[in-house]
Design an enzyme around this catalytic site. Structure first.
Site, short mmCIF file in Angstrom:
data_model
loop_
_atom_site.label_atom_id
_atom_site.label_comp_id
_atom_site.label_asym_id
_atom_site.label_seq_id
_atom_site.Cartn_x
_atom_site.Cartn_y
_atom_site.Cartn_z
N HIS A 200 0.71 -0.81 -0.01
CA HIS A 200 0.19 -0.11 -0.12
C HIS A 200 1.09 1.26 0.05
CE1 HIS A 200 -3.46 -2.18 1.45
NE2 HIS A 200 -3.91 -2.06 0.55
N GLU A 442 2.89 -13.22 -20.91
CA GLU A 442 3.60 -13.68 -19.58
C GLU A 442 3.95 -15.19 -19.20
OE1 GLU A 442 1.14 -10.77 -16.47
OE2 GLU A 442 -0.04 -12.27 -18.36
N ASP A 466 5.74 -10.36 -15.31
CA ASP A 466 5.90 -11.99 -14.80
C ASP A 466 6.48 -12.87 -16.16
OD1 ASP A 466 4.25 -12.69 -13.16
OD2 ASP A 466 2.36 -11.50 -13.54
N ARG A 476 9.14 -12.90 -8.15
CA ARG A 476 8.88 -10.94 -8.38
C ARG A 476 8.64 -10.76 -6.80
NH1 ARG A 476 3.75 -9.92 -11.56
NH2 ARG A 476 3.74 -7.79 -10.55
N CYS A 513 3.80 -4.09 -21.39
CA CYS A 513 3.40 -2.70 -20.35
C CYS A 513 4.18 -3.42 -18.76
CB CYS A 513 1.58 -3.07 -19.90
SG CYS A 513 1.00 -5.28 -19.62
C1 PEP Z 1 2.91 -8.32 -15.83
O1 PEP Z 1 3.09 -8.72 -15.31
O2 PEP Z 1 4.14 -7.38 -16.83
C2 PEP Z 1 2.10 -6.86 -16.09
C3 PEP Z 1 1.94 -5.51 -15.95
O3 PEP Z 1 1.45 -7.64 -14.58
P1 PEP Z 1 1.02 -7.49 -13.49
O4 PEP Z 1 2.38 -6.72 -13.02
O5 PEP Z 1 -0.10 -6.23 -13.69
O6 PEP Z 1 0.87 -8.48 -13.29
MG MG Z 2 1.06 -10.17 -14.91
#
Ligand code: PEP
Ligand code: MG
Length: 591
Positions: A200, A442, A466, A476, A513
């Site tokens: 948070h 991913e 991911d 991660r 992304c």
């Molecule tokens: C990713 O895995 O890079 C992604 C953008 O999704 P999240 O970080 O929401 O798992």
């Molecule tokens: Mg992801």
């Protein structure tokens, strides 16, 4: 962590999660800062002790209602509903009965009894290995802390709504009820014991633009309220008792940053075009409609990832079709004329809404997550797809499926979407018939067969967070293996390369992304590999745009080719970083 003893300066190293530098007095929150003495009381004192407890609970109730009202005004009823859970915790009969029993039978003061019971309940929940219950354990400690502050007569000092002067908040972690109402004009920074860039604190600090360093270990027990410190949200350090020399150096850094920020802001309305004329779509990631003002301010062109799961978290009931439709529509309208990619639910792993039972999985990141959940719960999926389709009548909306690993899975998702389209047509509800549908890359296996998928999607978006974790077998969220988490590992780069090649053959486009899209040191490789769209956190957009406008595509392609053949993640990163630093040295000089 290092100590510079001769000057009294002490520097602690953590994880930087929100940029900026500031210095000032420290306020230490949390248990380490509360001294709870256990005291025997006389039997005749029991009624007055219990009365004190009752008063503190009543006062806390008034505080929570007050905070709830403020949050409703500032952020809306959804965020404020968090406090319903806090009020329930506050008045939990089982907990209060245990406190009464301890005071009445063991004759101890009510602070000690209350603290003991709060800890017992919180520990029991926290040990169940369930993220939802762990959050509830945090709620119990948060509410318990408020009651204790009243009992100890410390409520004013700890009330962040009325900070006496600008200060750096040091805490084990910050509870949402605290951060939501703090007097942001007087908070110079956040420093916390706990780690995790998805905490948070990290999310809130980034949104508020307040420097933050997390994962500082036991910082709350190493620093005292009233000490003077300097927080560096770029380098990830907290320096207690900084020397004049340190303050001077950071003063210069701040000035350079401010000058750079001005230059970056001037590009806000400019496109992200390389020196040799290649346009990259530079979009941003959001979690909720409230993030749109900062996205627009950043100069991003659209939303490359709307993490829709945040509409589902921290609440007991799932959002209705209407509620989702209004949220998606708000984002689509605010983002126009640029596109919004709404990712369908990506819960599971470390995120599950309150109303869904946990399955107690050993490896949640390899378990019931994202599209797997949506396909298993067609009603939930249909509700969301209908809401997204309906919002597409109000802007340029795209749909994206997360964590796709096989073609049958993609086909099933597409079939659900088609059924929703048919239903809406039958009901006469408008939607964009040409809405683009894409999937995230991913899972390494999906990247390897991207050509199979490319026939049946309009675009790919590479989730480097991911994809890196799954490719390199690195959790991660685990600080211990954090150095192994390397999106520039040639194995990851080759999977991205395969994805781009497959997309090209089928005339599809590819975005990134994950966090890598916002890292200027990695961006040359991504665009050199042929990525068409980058979507980063809004705060990272200006620097990425600055860099893109100084890159040459030819050089980026050459760097990517070399990196694909590199022997290590470090070598590939060095190739990319060197091109970035050569093209836009300003971005790196001030760090
Ligand atoms: C990713 O895995 O890079 C992604 C953008 O999704 P999240 O970080 O929401 O798992
Ligand atoms: Mg992801």
């Amino acid at each position: 962590m290092s100590d510079r003893i001769p000057t009294g300066e002490r520097m602690y190293r953590g994880i930087p999660v929100s940029v900026g530098v500031s210095h000032g007095k420290v306020i230490v929150l949390g248990d380490a800062a509360r001294t709870i003495l256990r005291r025997e009381i006389r039997p005749e004192e029991v009624p007055s002790e219990l009365q004190r407890l009752q008063d503190a609970v009543a006062q806390t109730r008034r505080d929570l209602l007050d905070v709830q009202r403020q949050v409703t005004e500032a952020l809306g009823t959804h965020e404020a509903s968090l406090f319903d859970a806090h009020l329930l915790v506050l008045e939990d009969e089982m907990m209060l009965a245990e406190v009464h029993q301890l005071v009445g039978e063991q004759h101890i003061n009510c602070e000690a009894a209350y603290h003991q019971v709060v800890e017992k309940f919180a520990r029991a929940l926290g040990e169940l290995g369930d993220d939802y219950l762990r959050e509830r354990a945090a709620d119990i400690r948060d509410v318990g802390g408020r009651v204790l502050d009243h009992l100890l007569g410390r409520a004013t000092e700890q009330d962040l709504r009325h900070l006496p002067e600008p200060c750096i908040i040091v805490a084990p972690d910050l509870a949402p009820s605290t951060t939501a109402v703090l007097d942001r004009t007087r908070v110079l920074g956040f420093a916390t014991d706990a780690g995790g860039t998805t905490s948070h604190t990290a999310i809130m600090a980034r949104k508020l633009g307040i420097p933050a360093v997390i994962g500082l270990g036991d910082i709350t027990s190493r620093i005292r309220t009233g000490e003077y410190a300097l927080i560096d949200g770029h380098g990830g350090t907290l320096t207690v008792n900084p020397t004049d020399q340190t303050l001077f150096e950071y003063g210069q850094l701040k000035q350079r940053r401010a000058a750079l920020d001005e230059r970056l802001a001037a590009l806000r309305d400019q496109p992200a075009i390389t020196l040799d004329g290649h346009e990259v779509i530079l979009a941003a990631n959001i979690d909720q409609p409230e993030d749109m003002p900062s996205l627009l301010q950043s100069g991003a062109h659209g939303v490359g990832l709307f993490r829709s799961e945040f509409l589902f978290l921290n609440r007991r009931e799932l959002p209705s079709e209407e509620e989702q439709y209004l949220a998606y529509r708000r984002v689509a309208e605010a983002s126009a004329p640029h596109a919004v990619i709404i990712r369908t639910l990506d819960i599971g792993g470390d995120k599950l809404p309150a109303s869904w039972a946990r399955t107690g999985e050993q490896n949640p990141f390899l378990g019931w997550r994202a599209i797997r959940i949506s396909l298993a719960l067609p009603e939930v999926f249909h509700t969301q797809l209908r809401a997204i389709l309906r919002a597409s009548a109000h802007g340029k909306v795209r749909i994206m499926f997360p964590m796709i690993s096989s073609l049958p899975e993609l086909r099933e998702a597409n079939a659900c979407l088609e059924r929703c389209r048919e239903d809406l047509r039958a009901e006469g509800l408008p939607f964009d018939e040409r809405l683009e549908v894409g999937m995230m890359i991913e899972v390494p296996g999906a990247a390897l067969i991207a050509d199979t998928f490319a026939r049946e999607v309009d675009f790919f978006s590479v989730g480097t967070n991911d994809l890196t974790g799954y490719t390199l077998a690195v959790d991660r969220l685990n600080e211990r293996v954090a150095p192994l988490f390397a999106p520039t590992h040639p194995g990851v780069l080759r999977l991205i390369h395969l994805t781009v090649e497959a997309a090209r053959r089928h005339k599809r486009w590819v975005g990134v992304c994950g966090e890598a899209a916002g890292d200027p040191s990695v961006v040359p490789l991504l665009v050199g590999l042929g990525i068409n769209e980058l979507s980063a956190t809004p705060a990272a957009v200006p620097a990425v745009k600055f860099l893109l406008r100084r890159l040459r595509m030819g050089e980026a392609r050459a760097a990517a080719e070399k990196a694909l053949a590199a022997e290590s993640a470090e070598e590939a990163l060095a190739i990319s970083h060197s091109l970035a630093a050569h093209s836009a040295p300003e971005l790196f000089q001030s760090s």
